[in-house]
Design an enzyme around this catalytic site. Structure first.
Site, short mmCIF file in Angstrom:
data_model
loop_
_atom_site.label_atom_id
_atom_site.label_comp_id
_atom_site.label_asym_id
_atom_site.label_seq_id
_atom_site.Cartn_x
_atom_site.Cartn_y
_atom_site.Cartn_z
N SER A 1 -13.96 -30.05 27.09
CA SER A 1 -14.42 -28.74 27.84
C SER A 1 -14.23 -29.02 29.34
O SER A 1 -14.68 -28.27 30.29
CB SER A 1 -15.76 -28.56 27.38
N SER B 1 -14.90 -34.12 25.19
CA SER B 1 -14.80 -33.37 26.42
C SER B 1 -14.47 -33.94 27.70
O SER B 1 -13.91 -33.43 28.46
CB SER B 1 -15.98 -32.62 26.65
N LYS C 1 -19.02 -30.20 37.10
CA LYS C 1 -18.78 -29.49 35.94
C LYS C 1 -19.77 -28.01 35.55
O LYS C 1 -20.82 -28.40 36.03
CB LYS C 1 -18.83 -30.04 34.67
#
Length: 497
Positions: free
Chosen positions: A147, A171, A72
């Site tokens: 996210s 997320s 990520k």
């Protein structure tokens, strides 16, 4: 992924051949969804060659030797940029790995690429002015969530076998649900998070994402562990998940909450959730409603999130406010209105919420809930503003099904559970008590096995034939998304709502 490891061991194929297949699929499908951003292809090719030789010699480096992964873009991976989706951090490369990433490399994983995020991880719609938007593999016109949206989309499209994620208010879980994969939010002590700006706050955690439970467990065991700079982490906590307890499906005692204490849901999502509970209930020892109206959960989360946002961004924003988008500015302005009294109340209320949850969990192994209250919506839409006639007062309020669970500090997981409205992925959420990771994971594995027996409830797969580049170049989206109300998220340039 366990089949990939078995294939390496049997010399049916090599890590180099797997990497080549991943790169070929990425070249064909990633332009349609824009899940992966910066690449370390040359290094990955070299590492795959080394892994191939080790497998040929019968001396693999670790349990993930030769497996390509995505990291990520809020997390450092040596040699790759950590942009946070912000032009402020667009250039330069990380000089070292985040401990979680380092542990994955130590287990033999090959970091191939970074995965896309919202700007500074703020929000559950993956869109930023550096890399553009990420589309859902089931329909690139729709959001992949956030996210950890790039990670979820990359997994669903089979671009890489594993990805990292992080979670403050959902997320890991929301994008997993919207894309049809597994996202696990662990208890705060399980995976070290030494970049968290408020080291004593458990609201933000790091976690694994995978396509199924077995892959996720293999990844979790590789990256679990403590770090001296994360006071909440514990080196021995990883032992909790080394071996899961034996929990047959028929022994499970499950609580059920359709709406986490009265939250609005799209009626079609509510209907789908009820249908999944109806599938599970006959096979378990107990499946009963549980009251999850635990207190002033939304207000407590608002303040806890705001204080972490200020800890991460306040100084930098005061020095150069022009370097931040309107979402960050709006959130900081909101946080600056809060007082020490507000903070004290929020932490006390969070403690009360935890203790009420513990009391209601007595005799139960896990609680079943929906993960997202709506189906994937167009990524051009900043966030969900209304659900079943109820308007959202803040941009992230639609995430309450997940962020309310974050308040207890315990583990939670999103499992793919077939398709919901419009044939799009539907995700079940399971909650467990603090440090109850092993029991929750064992329960989730048993539920997954049941769901996989029927095509109606099994993990859905996107159709690669539909993944053609859309008319709008997703990577060319360089403006900030329109903002309505307040926009809040993130933990440290590291974890987000």
């Amino acid at each position: 992924m366990t089949a990939l490891i078995a294939g390496f061991a049997a010399r049916a194929f090599t890590p180099s051949e797997l990497l080549e297949a991943c790169l070929d699929r990425i070249s064909r499908l990633n332009p349609a969804i824009n899940a992966l951003t910066a690449f370390a292809t040359e290094r990955a090719v070299a590492e795959a060659a080394h892994a191939s030789r080790r497998w040929q010699q019968g001396t693999p480096l670790g349990p993930l030797d030769g497996i390509p992964i995505g990291v990520k873009d809020l997390q450092d991976a040596e040699g790759l940029p950590t942009t946070h989706g912000s032009p402020r951090f667009r250039f330069g490369a990380a000089k070292s790995d985040l401990p979680m990433v380092a542990r994955l490399r130590h287990a033999g994983a090959i970091v191939l690429a970074k995965t896309n995020v919202p700007e500074f991880g703020a929000g559950a719609n993956t869109l930023n002015p550096v890399w553009g938007a990420t589309g859902n593999p089931f329909d690139p016109r729709l959001t992949a969530g956030g996210s950890s949206g790039g990670s979820a989309a990359a997994l669903a499209a089979d671009l890489v076998p594993l990805c990292t994620g992080s979670d403050t208010g959902g997320s890991l879980r929301v994008p997993a649900a919207l894309c049809g994969v597994v996202g696990f939010r662990p208890s705060a002590d399980l995976i070290a998070h030494p970049t968290r700006p408020m080291g004593w706050s458990a609201i933000s955690v790091l976690g694994p994402m995978a396509r199924n439970m077995e892959d996720m467990l293999l990844m979790l065991r590789a990256c679990a562990g403590g770090n001296i700079d994360d006071p909440l982490s514990c080196s021995t906590a990883a032992e909790r998940v080394t071996k899961l307890p034996d929990m047959p499906l028929q022994s499970l005692r499950l609580g059920v909450s359709e709406d986490f204490g009265g939250l609005p849901l799209d009626p079609a999502i509510r209907e789908t959730f009820r249908a999944r509970v109806a599938v599970i209930a006959p096979h378990v020892a107990e499946c009963r409603p549980i009251d999850l109206n635990l207190g002033e959960m939304d207000s407590a989360f608002d303040i806890l999130r705001a204080e972490s946002f200020l800890a991460a961004f306040d100084d930098a924003h005061r020095e150069a406010p022009e370097a931040f988008g309107p979402h960050v500015t709006a959130n900081l302005n909101l946080g600056r209105t809060m007082t020490l009294t507000d903070r004290g109340w929020a932490h006390a209320e969070q403690t009360r919420i935890l203790r009420r949850f513990n009391a209601r969990m007595a005799g139960l192994d896990a609680v079943l809930l929906p993960t997202a209250p709506v189906s994937p919506f167009p990524w051009t839409q900043s966030h969900v503003s209304e659900i079943d006639g109820q308007k959202m007062d803040i941009y992230y309020r639609w995430l309450a099904l997940t962020y309310r669970g974050s308040l207890m500090g315990g583990p939670s997981i999103a499992l793919p559970a077939g398709r919901g409205p419009q044939g799009l992925p539907f995700g079940l959420q399971l909650l467990g008590p603090v440090c109850g990771d092993a029991r929750l994971l064992a329960a989730a594995r048993a539920v997954e096995a049941l769901l996989e027996q029927d095509s109606e409830t099994a993990r859905p797969r996107p159709d690669p034939a539909r993944l053609v580049p859309p008319p709008v170049d997703l990577r060319a989206i360089v403006t900030h998304p329109p903002s309505t109300g307040h926009t809040i998220g993130h933990d440290n340039l590291g974890t987000a709502v």
